[in-house]
Scaffold this active site. Structure first.
Site, PDB file in Angstrom:
ATOM      1  N   GLY A 258       0.827  -1.207   0.000  1.00  0.00           N
ATOM      2  CA  GLY A 258       0.000   0.000   0.000  1.00  0.00           C
ATOM      3  C   GLY A 258       0.850   1.241   0.000  1.00  0.00           C
ATOM      4  N   CYS A 265      -1.265   4.191  15.836  1.00  0.00           N
ATOM      5  CA  CYS A 265      -0.398   3.311  16.638  1.00  0.00           C
ATOM      6  C   CYS A 265       0.960   3.024  16.004  1.00  0.00           C
ATOM      7  CB  CYS A 265      -1.118   2.000  16.919  1.00  0.00           C
ATOM      8  SG  CYS A 265      -2.549   2.219  17.987  1.00  0.00           S
ATOM      9  N   LYS A 268       3.812   5.881  15.848  1.00  0.00           N
ATOM     10  CA  LYS A 268       4.314   6.357  17.148  1.00  0.00           C
ATOM     11  C   LYS A 268       4.930   5.210  17.959  1.00  0.00           C
ATOM     12  CE  LYS A 268       0.187   6.124  20.152  1.00  0.00           C
ATOM     13  NZ  LYS A 268       0.625   5.138  21.129  1.00  0.00           N
TER      14      LYS A 268
END
Ligand SMILES: NC(=O)c1ccc[n+]([C@@H]2O[C@H](COP(=O)([O-])OP(=O)(O)OC[C@H]3O[C@@H](n4cnc5c(N)ncnc54)[C@H](O)[C@@H]3O)[C@@H](O)[C@H]2O)c1
Length: 436
Positions: A258, A265, A268
């Protein structure tokens, strides 16, 4: 690893924070039969949720929220203190965003621990579900200043889009604490889910969460790297991955190329784990590589769009389908779609964007992006249309209409959502990820 039987009993719980994790935890605890007071600092969220109005897009949330409110087991209250007073178990589900140096910012967690400490009922168990650096369970223990209160790490593994399903059917429950009896009591709350229970120490539980996300991010970066290799050698990444995925050691999940991974999530948490390694004297170069590969993937999609419109984005109008970081959620935090659009704007493009969950202007784009309510409208007079989020409904559009609306019939499909042969037959140029 062990499992614990559930005693059918009346248990009072509090959940602090009604975001993606907190709201899901609250409705699921109510569904499991517990009393739940969900304390949220944002009064607008408390109002909407108390009326049974979901504040996030999540499959099945409408029904389970309504069911919880109607049962009388679930209520939403303003602030943490009101929620915790009677609770035996207090789940902390507050944000831990990325700080300036890459470390997780635990200030929300610290603030809530200081705030609730004096108000916890005697013998309460505080359960931390936020993703936090190793050592945070002990930090919360210290900040609570309560000898009678145990703190347990219980990391959350839900996926946005299928959060309710995931929380009701977890692959595993992880609980970690110095006080193993408290950890086991937290695990027992979820016994009816039949999930394997891992009872461990706090540092190990905290590490399990980061290691899991780091592994998923690395897997995605690996897949994106393979897609680039496929482009270089003329192979089709979709068949390459299919051929890999049937190997049980590899599996099908997280094996789609992709535009680069994003969301609230993985970006970080990977940076936080690299930072944790650094602070502890370990250089996590594999994970650094996964992060760098992700950066290159975002740049590579941007280059595909630039090339599709003839080599320069200056003054070009680009139609964008998708703004969220993946389909079936309204979450745009660290969305690759938003990142790529920013890059296009920096190179002089004007954007018209459509996303089924976005209605009207959004703070990420105070100017330079026109957000329209339908997928066709954004295509009018655009030099190219770009698929940035894998919304299923995009597959079923009338592509003859899309072609006639576009100024130039170019499609860049950063999600490999569309059928290249069918699209090309209709007169489009088509560029996907890792396939001819
Ligand atoms: N979103 C996910 O998919 C996911 C999955 C697993 C773990 N996590 C982790 O869970 C934690 C929460 O993530 P999220 O996505 O739910 O965040 P979020 O931003 O969606 O929700 C956090 C909520 O907490 C509220 N809040 C903050 N301080 C508060 C306080 N003192 N009292 C009451 N409410 C307060 C905020 O207003 C917000 O509604 C993070 O550590 C995250 O890394 C998230």
């Amino acid at each position: 690893m062990s499992t614990h039987p559930t005693e059918p009993r009346h248990v009072t719980t509090a959940v602090i924070g009604a975001g993606y994790v907190g709201l899901t935890t609250a409705v699921v605890l109510a569904k499991l039969g517990y009393q739940v007071a969900c304390g949220e600092s944002d009064p607008a969220k408390v109002d909407r949720l108390s009326r049974g109005e979901p504040t996030i897009v999540e499959d099945g949330l409408d029904e389970i929220l309504r069911e919880g409110l109607d049962s009388g087991r679930l209520r939403f209250v303003q602030g943490a203190v009101t929620a915790v007073r009677d609770a035996e178990f207090v789940f902390l589900c507050v944000p831990t965003p990325q700080g300036a140096d890459g470390a997780a910012d635990v200030s929300f967690l610290e603030a809530v621990a200081v705030e609730i400490g004096p108000h916890l009922r005697h013998g309460a168990i505080v359960v931390n579900k936020s993703t936090v650096p190793v050592g945070s369970t002990h930090l919360v223990e210290r900040l609570l200043e309560r000898q009678d209160v145990a703190v347990v790490s219980n990391p959350e593994f839900l996926r946005e889009g299928t959060a309710i399903h995931d929380a009701l059917n977890p692959d595993r429950i992880v609980v970690g604490a110095d006080d193993q009896a408290a950890a086991a009591r937290v695990g027992a709350l979820f016994a009816s889910t039949q999930a394997p229970l891992i009872v461990t120490d706090a540092a190990t539980a905290e590490t399990i969460k980061y290691a899991s996300n780091a592994f998923l991010a690395t897997k995605l970066s690996f897949v994106n790297a393979v897609s680039n290799l496929c482009e270089a050698v003329g192979a089709d990444v979709r068949d390459v991955l299919l051929g890999m995925a049937y190997d049980h050691r590899i599996g099908f999940d997280y094996l789609r190329p992709g535009p680069g991974w994003g969301g609230s999530c993985l970006p970080k948490d990977t940076r936080a784990l690299v930072y944790i390694g650094e602070q502890s004297g370990y250089e996590f170069s594999l994970l650094r590589g996964a992060i760098e590969t992700n950066e290159s993937q975002l740049a590579s999609i941007t280059a595909k769009i630039r090339n599709a419109v003839g080599g320069s984005l200056e003054g070009r109008v680009i139609a964008a389908w998708g703004l969220t970081f993946k389909a079936r959620t309204d979450d745009r935090r660290d969305s690759p779609a938003v990142d790529i659009l920013r890059r296009l704007i920096a190179e002089g493009a004007t954007i018209k964007a459509f996303d089924p969950t976005v209605h009207g202007p959004i703070p990420e784009f105070p100017a330079g992006v026109d957000i329209l309510p339908d997928a066709y409208a954004v295509c009018r007079d655009a030099a190219c249309v770009v698929v940035l989020t894998e919304w299923e409904e995009l597959r079923w559009l009338d592509f003859a209409k899309v072609r006639d609306l576009l100024a130039e019939p170019h499609v860049v499909d950063a999600r490999n959502l569309l059928d290249p042969a069918a699209i090309r037959r209709m007169g489009f140029s088509y560029v996907g990820v890792g396939r001819p």
